[in-house]
Write an enzyme that holds these catalytic residues in place. Structure first.
Site, PDB file in Angstrom:
ATOM      1  N   GLY A   8       0.806  -1.061   0.075  1.00 25.47           N
ATOM      2  CA  GLY A   8      -0.091   0.013   0.109  1.00 25.47           C
ATOM      3  C   GLY A   8       0.811   1.349   0.068  1.00 25.47           C
ATOM      4  O   GLY A   8       0.531   2.310   0.433  1.00 25.47           O
ATOM      5  N   LEU A  10       1.267   3.472  -2.057  1.00 29.20           N
ATOM      6  CA  LEU A  10       0.969   4.627  -2.785  1.00 29.20           C
ATOM      7  C   LEU A  10      -0.083   5.377  -1.997  1.00 29.20           C
ATOM      8  O   LEU A  10      -0.755   6.507  -2.498  1.00 29.20           O
ATOM      9  CB  LEU A  10       0.402   4.635  -4.209  1.00 29.20           C
ATOM     10  CG  LEU A  10       1.395   3.727  -5.089  1.00 29.20           C
ATOM     11  CD1 LEU A  10       0.986   3.393  -6.524  1.00 29.20           C
ATOM     12  CD2 LEU A  10       2.632   4.870  -5.572  1.00 29.20           C
ATOM     13  N   GLY A  11      -0.304   5.077  -0.892  1.00 25.92           N
ATOM     14  CA  GLY A  11      -1.284   5.597  -0.056  1.00 25.92           C
ATOM     15  C   GLY A  11      -1.085   6.845   0.496  1.00 25.92           C
ATOM     16  O   GLY A  11       0.075   7.151   0.583  1.00 25.92           O
ATOM     17  N   GLN A  12      -2.004   7.152   1.464  1.00 20.32           N
ATOM     18  CA  GLN A  12      -1.554   8.626   2.242  1.00 20.32           C
ATOM     19  C   GLN A  12      -0.527   8.585   3.109  1.00 20.32           C
ATOM     20  O   GLN A  12       0.455   9.291   3.219  1.00 20.32           O
ATOM     21  CB  GLN A  12      -3.012   8.974   3.019  1.00 20.32           C
ATOM     22  CG  GLN A  12      -2.818  10.589   3.636  1.00 20.32           C
ATOM     23  CD  GLN A  12      -3.686  10.799   4.644  1.00 20.32           C
ATOM     24  OE1 GLN A  12      -4.342   9.806   5.253  1.00 20.32           O
ATOM     25  NE2 GLN A  12      -3.902  11.806   5.156  1.00 20.32           N
ATOM     26  N   ASP A  34       2.171  -1.787  -4.336  1.00 17.87           N
ATOM     27  CA  ASP A  34       0.766  -1.355  -4.249  1.00 17.87           C
ATOM     28  C   ASP A  34       0.283  -2.068  -5.457  1.00 17.87           C
ATOM     29  O   ASP A  34       0.607  -2.577  -6.301  1.00 17.87           O
ATOM     30  CB  ASP A  34       0.791   0.208  -4.501  1.00 17.87           C
ATOM     31  CG  ASP A  34      -0.412   0.826  -3.955  1.00 17.87           C
ATOM     32  OD1 ASP A  34      -0.306   1.377  -2.856  1.00 17.87           O
ATOM     33  OD2 ASP A  34      -1.674   0.535  -4.760  1.00 17.87           O
ATOM     34  N   ILE A  35      -1.253  -2.195  -5.468  1.00 13.06           N
ATOM     35  CA  ILE A  35      -2.069  -2.591  -6.342  1.00 13.06           C
ATOM     36  C   ILE A  35      -1.930  -1.711  -7.583  1.00 13.06           C
ATOM     37  O   ILE A  35      -2.380  -2.343  -8.687  1.00 13.06           O
ATOM     38  CB  ILE A  35      -3.634  -3.075  -5.757  1.00 13.06           C
ATOM     39  CG1 ILE A  35      -4.128  -3.817  -6.590  1.00 13.06           C
ATOM     40  CG2 ILE A  35      -4.214  -1.840  -5.529  1.00 13.06           C
ATOM     41  CD1 ILE A  35      -5.599  -4.554  -6.205  1.00 13.06           C
ATOM     42  N   TYR A 141     -14.935  -1.459   9.077  1.00 11.98           N
ATOM     43  CA  TYR A 141     -13.688  -1.009   9.418  1.00 11.98           C
ATOM     44  C   TYR A 141     -13.102  -1.459  10.772  1.00 11.98           C
ATOM     45  O   TYR A 141     -12.086  -1.916  11.072  1.00 11.98           O
ATOM     46  CB  TYR A 141     -13.622   0.364   9.334  1.00 11.98           C
ATOM     47  CG  TYR A 141     -12.092   1.028   9.077  1.00 11.98           C
ATOM     48  CD1 TYR A 141     -11.276   0.462   8.446  1.00 11.98           C
ATOM     49  CD2 TYR A 141     -11.843   1.854  10.155  1.00 11.98           C
ATOM     50  CE1 TYR A 141      -9.940   1.233   8.253  1.00 11.98           C
ATOM     51  CE2 TYR A 141     -10.616   2.733  10.168  1.00 11.98           C
ATOM     52  CZ  TYR A 141      -9.747   2.217   9.117  1.00 11.98           C
ATOM     53  OH  TYR A 141      -8.580   3.058   9.392  1.00 11.98           O
ATOM     54  N   LYS A 145     -10.419  -4.105  12.104  1.00 14.39           N
ATOM     55  CA  LYS A 145      -9.345  -3.463  12.795  1.00 14.39           C
ATOM     56  C   LYS A 145      -9.029  -4.381  14.282  1.00 14.39           C
ATOM     57  O   LYS A 145      -7.970  -4.734  14.640  1.00 14.39           O
ATOM     58  CB  LYS A 145      -9.308  -2.156  13.059  1.00 14.39           C
ATOM     59  CG  LYS A 145      -9.114  -1.086  12.211  1.00 14.39           C
ATOM     60  CD  LYS A 145      -7.713  -1.352  11.491  1.00 14.39           C
ATOM     61  CE  LYS A 145      -7.402  -0.432  10.161  1.00 14.39           C
ATOM     62  NZ  LYS A 145      -6.211  -0.860   9.487  1.00 14.39           N
TER      63      LYS A 145
HETATM   64  P1  NAD Z   1      -4.965   5.101   1.640  1.00 13.75           P
HETATM   65  O1  NAD Z   1      -6.419   4.433   1.347  1.00 13.75           O
HETATM   66  O2  NAD Z   1      -4.452   6.242   1.413  1.00 13.75           O
HETATM   67  O3  NAD Z   1      -3.727   3.917   1.080  1.00 13.75           O
HETATM   68  C1  NAD Z   1      -3.980   2.565   0.909  1.00 13.75           C
HETATM   69  C2  NAD Z   1      -3.134   1.982  -0.076  1.00 13.75           C
HETATM   70  O4  NAD Z   1      -3.371   0.576  -0.221  1.00 13.75           O
HETATM   71  C3  NAD Z   1      -3.563   2.575  -1.688  1.00 13.75           C
HETATM   72  O5  NAD Z   1      -2.345   3.064  -2.197  1.00 13.75           O
HETATM   73  C4  NAD Z   1      -4.258   1.482  -2.230  1.00 13.75           C
HETATM   74  O6  NAD Z   1      -4.036   1.526  -3.771  1.00 13.75           O
HETATM   75  C5  NAD Z   1      -3.629   0.461  -1.951  1.00 13.75           C
HETATM   76  N1  NAD Z   1      -4.329  -1.066  -1.889  1.00 13.75           N
HETATM   77  C6  NAD Z   1      -5.911  -1.123  -1.872  1.00 13.75           C
HETATM   78  N2  NAD Z   1      -6.111  -2.466  -2.005  1.00 13.75           N
HETATM   79  C7  NAD Z   1      -4.956  -3.074  -2.168  1.00 13.75           C
HETATM   80  C8  NAD Z   1      -4.535  -4.393  -2.424  1.00 13.75           C
HETATM   81  N3  NAD Z   1      -5.588  -5.397  -2.644  1.00 13.75           N
HETATM   82  N4  NAD Z   1      -3.477  -4.674  -2.777  1.00 13.75           N
HETATM   83  C9  NAD Z   1      -2.236  -3.779  -2.410  1.00 13.75           C
HETATM   84  N5  NAD Z   1      -2.553  -2.534  -2.376  1.00 13.75           N
HETATM   85  C10 NAD Z   1      -3.864  -2.208  -1.998  1.00 13.75           C
HETATM   86  O7  NAD Z   1      -4.899   4.610   3.276  1.00 13.75           O
HETATM   87  P2  NAD Z   1      -3.781   5.051   4.290  1.00 13.75           P
HETATM   88  O8  NAD Z   1      -4.210   6.244   4.980  1.00 13.75           O
HETATM   89  O9  NAD Z   1      -2.241   5.173   3.610  1.00 13.75           O
HETATM   90  O10 NAD Z   1      -3.907   4.020   5.394  1.00 13.75           O
HETATM   91  C11 NAD Z   1      -2.849   3.006   5.425  1.00 13.75           C
HETATM   92  C12 NAD Z   1      -3.247   2.042   6.787  1.00 13.75           C
HETATM   93  O11 NAD Z   1      -3.322   2.866   7.808  1.00 13.75           O
HETATM   94  C13 NAD Z   1      -4.592   1.426   6.735  1.00 13.75           C
HETATM   95  O12 NAD Z   1      -4.379   0.203   7.578  1.00 13.75           O
HETATM   96  C14 NAD Z   1      -5.394   2.452   7.520  1.00 13.75           C
HETATM   97  O13 NAD Z   1      -6.462   1.795   7.932  1.00 13.75           O
HETATM   98  C15 NAD Z   1      -4.436   3.097   8.501  1.00 13.75           C
HETATM   99  N6  NAD Z   1      -4.980   4.043   9.195  1.00 13.75           N
HETATM  100  C16 NAD Z   1      -5.098   5.245   8.372  1.00 13.75           C
HETATM  101  C17 NAD Z   1      -5.377   6.488   8.803  1.00 13.75           C
HETATM  102  C18 NAD Z   1      -5.444   7.669   8.224  1.00 13.75           C
HETATM  103  O14 NAD Z   1      -5.931   8.870   8.695  1.00 13.75           O
HETATM  104  N7  NAD Z   1      -4.737   7.850   7.052  1.00 13.75           N
HETATM  105  C19 NAD Z   1      -5.911   6.520  10.288  1.00 13.75           C
HETATM  106  C20 NAD Z   1      -5.819   5.222  10.971  1.00 13.75           C
HETATM  107  C21 NAD Z   1      -5.520   4.071  10.220  1.00 13.75           C
HETATM  108  N1  SER Z   2      -8.338   8.208   9.153  1.00 16.49           N
HETATM  109  C1  SER Z   2      -9.217   7.020   9.130  1.00 16.49           C
HETATM  110  C2  SER Z   2     -10.704   7.018   8.605  1.00 16.49           C
HETATM  111  O1  SER Z   2     -11.162   7.941   8.820  1.00 16.49           O
HETATM  112  C3  SER Z   2      -9.285   6.362  10.408  1.00 16.49           C
HETATM  113  O2  SER Z   2      -8.835   5.138  10.694  1.00 16.49           O
HETATM  114  O3  SER Z   2     -10.912   5.902   8.042  1.00 16.49           O
END
Ligand code: NAD
Ligand code: SER
Length: 319
Positions: A8, A10-12, A34-35, A141, A145
């Site tokens: 993952g 490419l995510g945030q 990433d996917i 969700y 978790k």
């Molecule tokens: P995001 O949605 O920005 O990024 C997730 C990434 O996973 C994306 O780049 C997506 O393309 C990739 N993805 C989705 N399905 C996939 C698959 N089947 N195979 C491979 N890659 C795949 O999410 P994020 O904010 O970067 O979150 C990352 C982790 O942190 C998650 O577990 C999320 O629950 C956790 N989290 C995030 C926040 C937040 O505020 N951003 C808060 C609490 C927890």
């Molecule tokens: N920022 C995340 C959401 O709102 C918290 O896990 O899903």
């Protein structure tokens, strides 16, 4: 950690995490996956391998080739998107997690995955939410978790996999847009404040949630992964947060920089329901005590750096 694979990426979180790890451990020692594909032309797209975390055979093959010592499992779908398609959410969030844990077990990798304030539910104490408390979430969700936290603890106890995790609050950043969460309103508010001077919040006035600036979140991942495992009484996952805020508190802070900023409300019942089931302010004492968690950004400083960074982006686009 010396050689790290990230799912993952490419995510945030994954984007900023990959940049920081490459800077700290060397570009060639970090493998982003990433996917999705990326043609951004940056260092992530240069090294990116396509991997769907539901495909364990491909995950094993990539790990066998790269030979990492650590896997940071970030691939998941977030709270609001999970409610749109709960079956797909289970498939990716739980299927992907168990695959990543299996690969960590087989190849003896250190393991990190984030949990969330979403692991709590309506019967959890809302103020000073303790590290160990009632966890009966009513969202897909949240179910993912809590199950994930338990599964990671199981792999640690049963198989000795060095699993570690953090319960992240809403993360605020300006590098990559958030991916379908309930706390995204705060990020959107900063961008809209700079763009148009107004924002319509999908969460209602008075909705109080924990938040943290991305730089603190990335530092916390690295600090936890570098901590001495013998000092950790908890593993999956530690409460962490830097501030507890409502939409109007963020808006008031923005007004110190953009005096005529206007905040309106058009409540989205699904995301409001999710937010109302989460705590207002979690207690981070155990993270501070066990591995020295110490966030640097409060609402005031975070607002200053967010607005400055977004303004800089705007002038770059104009130039
Ligand atoms: P995001 O949605 O920005 O990024 C997730 C990434 O996973 C994306 O780049 C997506 O393309 C990739 N993805 C989705 N399905 C996939 C698959 N089947 N195979 C491979 N890659 C795949 O999410 P994020 O904010 O970067 O979150 C990352 C982790 O942190 C998650 O577990 C999320 O629950 C956790 N989290 C995030 C926040 C937040 O505020 N951003 C808060 C609490 C927890
Ligand atoms: N920022 C995340 C959401 O709102 C918290 O896990 O899903």
């Amino acid at each position: 950690m010396k050689r790290i694979i990230i799912t993952g990426a490419l995510g945030q979180i994954g984007t900023e995490l990959t940049f920081k790890l490459m800077e700290k451990y060397g570009e060639e020692n970090v493998l982003p996956t990433d996917i999705l594909e990326s043609n951004s032309g940056d260092v992530i797209s240069k090294h990116l391998k396509i991997l769907d975390v539901r495909d364990i055979e491909s995950m094993k093959k990539i790990v066998e080739e790269f030979k990492p010592d650590t896997i940071l499992h970030m691939a998941a779908i977030l709270s609001a998107t999970c409610e749109k398609n709960p079956q797909v959410a289970w498939d990716i969030n739980m299927g992907g997690l168990v695959n990543a844990l299996e690969v960590a077990r087989i190849h003896k990798l250190k393991f990190f995955t984030p949990s969330s304030i979403g692991a709590f539910g309506p019967t959890t104490p809302k103020i000073n939410t303790p590290q160990s408390t009632i966890q009966r979430p009513n969202t897909m969700y949240g179910v993912n978790k809590v199950s994930g936290e338990l599964l990671c603890d199981y792999y640690y106890i049963k198989f000795g996999v060095d699993t570690r995790g953090l319960r992240f609050p809403g993360l605020i950043s300006h590098v990559k847009e958030p991916g379908g969460g309930t706390t995204d309103y705060a990020v959107e508010m900063y961008f809209e404040a700079v763009k148009s001077g107004k924002y319509t919040s999908f969460l209602d006035k008075g909705t109080c949630l924990d938040m943290m600036y991305m730089e603190d979140a990335i530092d916390a991942i690295i600090q936890l992964m570098e901590a001495d495992g013998k000092e950790l009484k908890n593993r999956n996952a530690f409460n962490i947060s830097a501030m507890s805020v409502t939409p109007e508190m963020v808006a008031n802070e923005i007004r110190k920089h953009i005096g005529d900023f206007s905040l309106y409300y058009k409540v989205d019942p699904v995301r409001q329901g999710i937010a109302d089931s989460w705590p207002n302010a979690i207690d981070c004492f155990e993270a501070k005590r066990q591995w020295g968690f110490a966030p640097r950004y409060n609402l005031e400083l975070m607002t200053e750096v967010m607005l400055e960074a977004i303004n800089n982006k705007k002038s770059l686009i104009k130039a």
